[in-house]
Design an enzyme around this catalytic site. Sequence first.
Site, PDB file in Angstrom:
ATOM      1  N   GLN A  37      50.458  32.593  59.902  1.00 13.39           N
ATOM      2  CA  GLN A  37      49.347  32.353  59.130  1.00 13.39           C
ATOM      3  C   GLN A  37      48.939  30.912  58.872  1.00 13.39           C
ATOM      4  O   GLN A  37      50.140  29.975  59.243  1.00 13.39           O
ATOM      5  CB  GLN A  37      49.514  33.242  57.890  1.00 13.39           C
ATOM      6  CG  GLN A  37      50.753  32.769  56.937  1.00 13.39           C
ATOM      7  CD  GLN A  37      51.288  33.850  56.128  1.00 13.39           C
ATOM      8  OE1 GLN A  37      50.391  34.740  55.724  1.00 13.39           O
ATOM      9  NE2 GLN A  37      52.521  33.791  55.810  1.00 13.39           N
ATOM     10  N   ASP A  92      57.006  32.620  47.383  1.00 15.60           N
ATOM     11  CA  ASP A  92      56.729  31.665  46.846  1.00 15.60           C
ATOM     12  C   ASP A  92      57.810  31.492  45.565  1.00 15.60           C
ATOM     13  O   ASP A  92      58.041  30.449  45.056  1.00 15.60           O
ATOM     14  CB  ASP A  92      55.649  31.402  45.976  1.00 15.60           C
ATOM     15  CG  ASP A  92      55.135  32.850  45.263  1.00 15.60           C
ATOM     16  OD1 ASP A  92      55.968  33.268  44.459  1.00 15.60           O
ATOM     17  OD2 ASP A  92      54.135  33.269  45.685  1.00 15.60           O
ATOM     18  N   ASP A 143      60.768  41.504  58.905  1.00 18.42           N
ATOM     19  CA  ASP A 143      59.327  42.381  58.368  1.00 18.42           C
ATOM     20  C   ASP A 143      59.745  43.229  57.398  1.00 18.42           C
ATOM     21  O   ASP A 143      61.052  43.911  57.432  1.00 18.42           O
ATOM     22  CB  ASP A 143      59.159  43.086  59.817  1.00 18.42           C
ATOM     23  CG  ASP A 143      58.008  44.283  59.521  1.00 18.42           C
ATOM     24  OD1 ASP A 143      57.223  43.840  59.563  1.00 18.42           O
ATOM     25  OD2 ASP A 143      58.557  45.397  59.122  1.00 18.42           O
ATOM     26  N   ASP A 161      55.464  42.055  46.510  1.00 16.15           N
ATOM     27  CA  ASP A 161      54.675  40.955  46.102  1.00 16.15           C
ATOM     28  C   ASP A 161      54.079  40.647  47.328  1.00 16.15           C
ATOM     29  O   ASP A 161      54.206  39.537  47.952  1.00 16.15           O
ATOM     30  CB  ASP A 161      55.672  40.004  45.501  1.00 16.15           C
ATOM     31  CG  ASP A 161      55.021  38.909  44.897  1.00 16.15           C
ATOM     32  OD1 ASP A 161      53.582  38.915  45.058  1.00 16.15           O
ATOM     33  OD2 ASP A 161      55.440  37.697  44.654  1.00 16.15           O
ATOM     34  N   ASP A 164      47.096  40.230  50.917  1.00 14.29           N
ATOM     35  CA  ASP A 164      45.905  41.163  50.971  1.00 14.29           C
ATOM     36  C   ASP A 164      46.409  42.088  52.267  1.00 14.29           C
ATOM     37  O   ASP A 164      47.083  41.673  53.335  1.00 14.29           O
ATOM     38  CB  ASP A 164      44.785  40.737  50.872  1.00 14.29           C
ATOM     39  CG  ASP A 164      44.616  40.120  49.404  1.00 14.29           C
ATOM     40  OD1 ASP A 164      45.014  40.783  48.399  1.00 14.29           O
ATOM     41  OD2 ASP A 164      44.186  38.871  49.389  1.00 14.29           O
TER      42      ASP A 164
HETATM   43  N1  SPD Z   1      43.984  38.292  46.549  1.00 13.56           N
HETATM   44  C1  SPD Z   1      45.274  37.843  46.749  1.00 13.56           C
HETATM   45  C2  SPD Z   1      46.312  38.425  46.093  1.00 13.56           C
HETATM   46  C3  SPD Z   1      47.635  37.722  46.296  1.00 13.56           C
HETATM   47  C4  SPD Z   1      48.861  38.561  45.682  1.00 13.56           C
HETATM   48  N2  SPD Z   1      50.040  37.933  45.732  1.00 13.56           N
HETATM   49  C5  SPD Z   1      50.431  36.714  45.532  1.00 13.56           C
HETATM   50  C6  SPD Z   1      51.772  36.391  45.735  1.00 13.56           C
HETATM   51  C7  SPD Z   1      52.118  35.659  44.419  1.00 13.56           C
HETATM   52  N3  SPD Z   1      53.546  35.711  44.671  1.00 13.56           N
END
Ligand code: SPD
Length: 284
Positions: A37, A92, A143, A161, A164
């Site tokens: 990405q 993150d 993965d 976590d 989308d």
């Molecule tokens: N539409 C964005 C959704 C993002 C969800 N995950 C975010 C990762 C943060 N650690």
Amino acid sequence: MPTQSQTWFEEAYEIDLGRTFKIRINRTVERFASPFQTIEILETAPFGKMLVLDGVVMCTEWDESSYHEMIAHVPLSTHAAPRDVLIIGGGDGGTAREVLKHDSVRRIDLCEIDPDVVRLCRKHLPTLASSFDDPRVTVYAEDGAAFVAARPNEYDVIIVDSSDPIGPAEVLFSKQFYTALRSGLREDGIAVTQSESIFYHEDTVAQLVSYARSLFPVWGYYTTMVPTYPSGTIGFTLCSKGRNPVTGFDRERTAAFADTLSYYTPKMHTASFSLPARVERRLS
Ligand code: SPD
């Protein structure tokens, strides 16, 4: 009066019903095209630094706490004694930072498919990614679906976590993956998955909840507020083999580090499972 020239980041995303969202940015800190990405770290004018994957906001320094605290402390306060935790995604470091606040946790495996996300967050988002320096954390660049499927009965809590359901995370929104989550959990285990917005993605929410309901004896859906996400809210599906997250959670569990929290409280924990009438009808 002449207007000052400004640079805007715009998130215009096909799954968000035609709405767009713009944030004024000062500069691009770094942009990198990984094999998975496009990763951007942007310095925004109002919200500090922001992580963007394939044009979609993942977090900003300003409001990341309401997401990371709720994805972590709700399941960890519900489990009787969480020791071994798996985070799928979470590159993150914000979710790991919150999980590490629980003294009972002895091991966090974090499986992030894209090692460049971890690398760039370590470099530019230290308030989140310094969690990777804790010896209890092991980062795997694999993965997530295959990772959990290969580790039956290994974790007390699994936190998904993810980004989308378009791109690398799509597989994490399938029934097959929820079945793998069930097998990866110990007998009283709890999983929580990033489950989108009750406003823009009601069909996705209903689908994920149907997986939870068919595979786990206890399930729930709860929300948190994230102003820089579509509709300003995002939710999580909770899948439990043991305790009920509303009636069975430990209200004292976060007391020792309550002064580090900006969103989670035991009251918010309970309230987060109360849903608008329309959503409650759809999920019942
Ligand atoms: N539409 C964005 C959704 C993002 C969800 N995950 C975010 C990762 C943060 N650690």
